[in-house]
Design an enzyme around this catalytic site. Structure first.
Site, PDB file in Angstrom:
ATOM      1  N   HIS A 265      24.057 -52.195 139.788  1.00 32.32           N
ATOM      2  CA  HIS A 265      25.099 -52.378 140.809  1.00 32.32           C
ATOM      3  C   HIS A 265      25.449 -51.040 141.465  1.00 32.32           C
ATOM      4  CE1 HIS A 265      28.777 -54.409 142.428  1.00 32.32           C
ATOM      5  NE2 HIS A 265      29.245 -53.163 142.408  1.00 32.32           N
ATOM      6  N   GLU A 266      25.758 -50.047 140.655  1.00 27.43           N
ATOM      7  CA  GLU A 266      26.155 -48.754 141.224  1.00 27.43           C
ATOM      8  C   GLU A 266      24.982 -48.099 141.945  1.00 27.43           C
ATOM      9  OE1 GLU A 266      29.252 -48.096 141.501  1.00 27.43           O
ATOM     10  OE2 GLU A 266      29.860 -49.694 140.127  1.00 27.43           O
ATOM     11  N   HIS A 269      25.006 -49.241 145.474  1.00 21.15           N
ATOM     12  CA  HIS A 269      25.959 -48.472 146.294  1.00 21.15           C
ATOM     13  C   HIS A 269      25.361 -47.103 146.659  1.00 21.15           C
ATOM     14  CE1 HIS A 269      29.446 -51.086 146.160  1.00 21.15           C
ATOM     15  NE2 HIS A 269      29.486 -51.114 144.845  1.00 21.15           N
ATOM     16  N   GLU A 295      29.434 -53.630 149.177  1.00 21.82           N
ATOM     17  CA  GLU A 295      29.261 -54.576 148.074  1.00 21.82           C
ATOM     18  C   GLU A 295      28.029 -55.458 148.307  1.00 21.82           C
ATOM     19  OE1 GLU A 295      31.179 -53.830 145.656  1.00 21.82           O
ATOM     20  OE2 GLU A 295      30.931 -55.493 144.256  1.00 21.82           O
TER      21      GLU A 295
END
Ligand code: MG
Length: 503
Positions: A265-266, A269, A295
């Site tokens: 997830h990170e 980003h 997101e």
């Protein structure tokens, strides 16, 4: 002289940017390596830098330059970096100069007391401790909105801080279309036999978890010359320049999902920030377009890639090799179903892909009702529990598990929950376009190849930074605005198969 003025504006904005980046380094250190006793001094340092950056940005000179440049900029190519720079900076300048510094200081003071009250209220599961603080926060948010009157809806100015240009009515229309379909899907799944995920919950060596995550995101294209990963209590991504983007992760020694999916997830980003065109750096365009677009990137790598079959066809043998005692006897298909298990739960941060958006819709509706004054703060726990029952079919046994679970409202942050759900929807919109443009994408993923995928994201999304408003960007790339249909198609295809639903 336009060029002189533009250059002068860029120089001034560059200095503001540098101060923000220096503050970001201090903020990153605070969450990763700073000893606890450093907290007070760090708070002062961050507040001083924040004040200096605000004063510099709201200076009369920047205001004058923007005024002088506006008529000429109207003749420039509207999609050029220069025209967008003037447009976006003007917008942010007007917003920043409308809010009096005293109001900002008062809000910060209220929030710091409210956070302490929230911690105590949550520990004691007693909403009444937090109630007066939240009531004051709601008042301040209403006051904030009124700095931007007239508006169509009192919630609009709050939402606009996170999703430039998006209106409350847009989000309500999107969510009203989405909600009944998500509720129906979750109910249909609940009637089917549950899949097993017990094997995910057992001791997994922390160092090996870390190394596996590193292996995955290296293949995604995370550039270790331009970024690094550390540990923190709450994972986050921060950027100091287009060549220095930091992520953090959290490893749970008894559950492999936290570190694994948190890292992906990170990384999503970070890949976004690393892909912004270098020429936009040191300007207000030099970062992601909005929280929802951000997101959409993190969720794409975490879910559409990281929870897909092709992905695990490539990585599961490696994961089994890494954890033979835990996963050696678990077939890949069982693992795939386990990581995609749907289970309505009380806690948003632990929610699966099918139920997550329902948590968000509940919060958005309550935030709007608080701002409108149609729900009183004292009635919030009751309203919360009623919506939990209606949307998710579960009711918290106390307020710590319910209305007090998230820290956001205590920080004075009202207005951005919807960006999480919008990000999910947008990720599925990108995905349909990507699959059309890269027909053998699944085969590439099966081979552990992500280069074409990353190149597509860079070309269509990352390089633009904040040049385009979120709705504008989505429309430019997909041909339509934010639309829940692709996400519902994705959920029905995926879970219809995992849970053998009747279509
Ligand atoms: Mg995120």
């Amino acid at each position: 002289m336009t060029t002189d003025k533009l250059q002068r504006l860029k120089d001034l904005l560059g200095e503001v940017w540098d101060i923000h980046m220096a503050a970001a380094v201090l903020g990153w250190d605070q969450e990763t390596y700073m000893p606890p006793a450093g907290a007070q001094a760090r708070g002062q340092q961050l507040s001083t830098l924040g004040r200096i950056a605000h004063l510099k940005f709201t200076s009369e000179e920047i205001g004058r330059l923007l005024e002088d440049l506006a008529p000429e900029a109207a003749d420039w190519d509207p999609d050029s970096d220069e025209a967008r720079l003037v447009k976006v900076t003007r917008r942010e300048y007007l917003k920043a100069t409308k809010v009096p510094p005293d109001f900002v200081a008062e809000s910060a003071k209220v929030a710091s007391r409210a956070m302490m009250a929230w911690r105590e209220a949550k520990a004691k599961a007693d909403f009444s401790i937090f109630e007066p603080h939240l009531a004051r926060i709601v008042e301040l948010r209403q006051e904030y909105a009124n700095f931007f009157a007239p508006y169509e809806h009192i919630y609009d100015p709050l939402l606009d801080d996170f999703e430039p240009g998006l209106k409350t009515a847009d989000v309500q229309r999107i969510f009203n279309a989405l909600r009944p379909q998500q509720v129906a899907l979750v109910r249909a799944i609940a009637e089917r036999p549950q899949v097993d995920d017990a094997f995910l919950h057992q001791p997994f060596d922390q160092q090996k978890q870390w190394e596996f995550g590193v292996e995955v995101i290296t293949k995604f294209g995370f550039d270790w010359q331009r970024g690094r990963q550390d540990k923190s209590a709450h994972p986050f991504t921060t950027s100091f320049s287009v060549n220095d983007v930091r992520i953090t992760t959290r490893i749970d020694p008894n559950y492999i999902g936290t570190g694994l999916f948190g890292t992906m997830h990170e990384c999503g980003h970070a890949l976004y920030e690393l892909g912004v065109a270098p020429e936009l750096e040191r300007t207000p365009l030099g970062h992601g377009a909005s929280l929802a677009i951000h997101e959409s990137q993190s969720r794409l790598w975490e879910n559409l890639v990281g929870r897909s079959r092709p992905f695990w066809e490539h990585f599961y043998p490696r994961l089994q090799e890494t954890f033979p005692a835990q996963l050696g006897n678990i077939p890949r298909e069982t693992f795939y179903k386990g990581i995609n298990r749907v289970q309505p739960s009380l806690i948003r941060t632990e929610a699966d892909e099918a139920t997550y958006n329902l948590h968000i819709m509940l919060r958005l509706e309550l935030e709007i009702a608080l701002l409108e004054g149609t729900v009183a703060v004292k009635d919030l726990p009751e309203a919360w529990n009623a919506k939990m029952k209606e949307y998710l079919g579960v009711v918290p046994s106390d307020d710590a598990q319910g209305v007090l679970q998230d820290i956001h409202w205590s920080m004075g942050s009202i207005g951005y929950f919807s960006t999480y759900a919008l990000g999910n929807l947008i990720s599925a919109q990108w995905w349909e376009c990507i699959q059309a443009d890269i027909p053998n994408l699944n085969d590439q993923i099966r081979n552990g190849e992500f280069g074409d995928l990353l190149a597509w994201l860079r070309e269509h999304i990352h390089r633009h930074g904040a040049k385009f408003e979120p709705q504008e960007l989505v429309e430019k790339v997909t041909g339509r605005g934010i639309d829940p249909a692709p996400y519902m198609r994705y959920l029905y295809a995926k879970y219809g198969e995992i849970y053998a639903l009747e279509q």
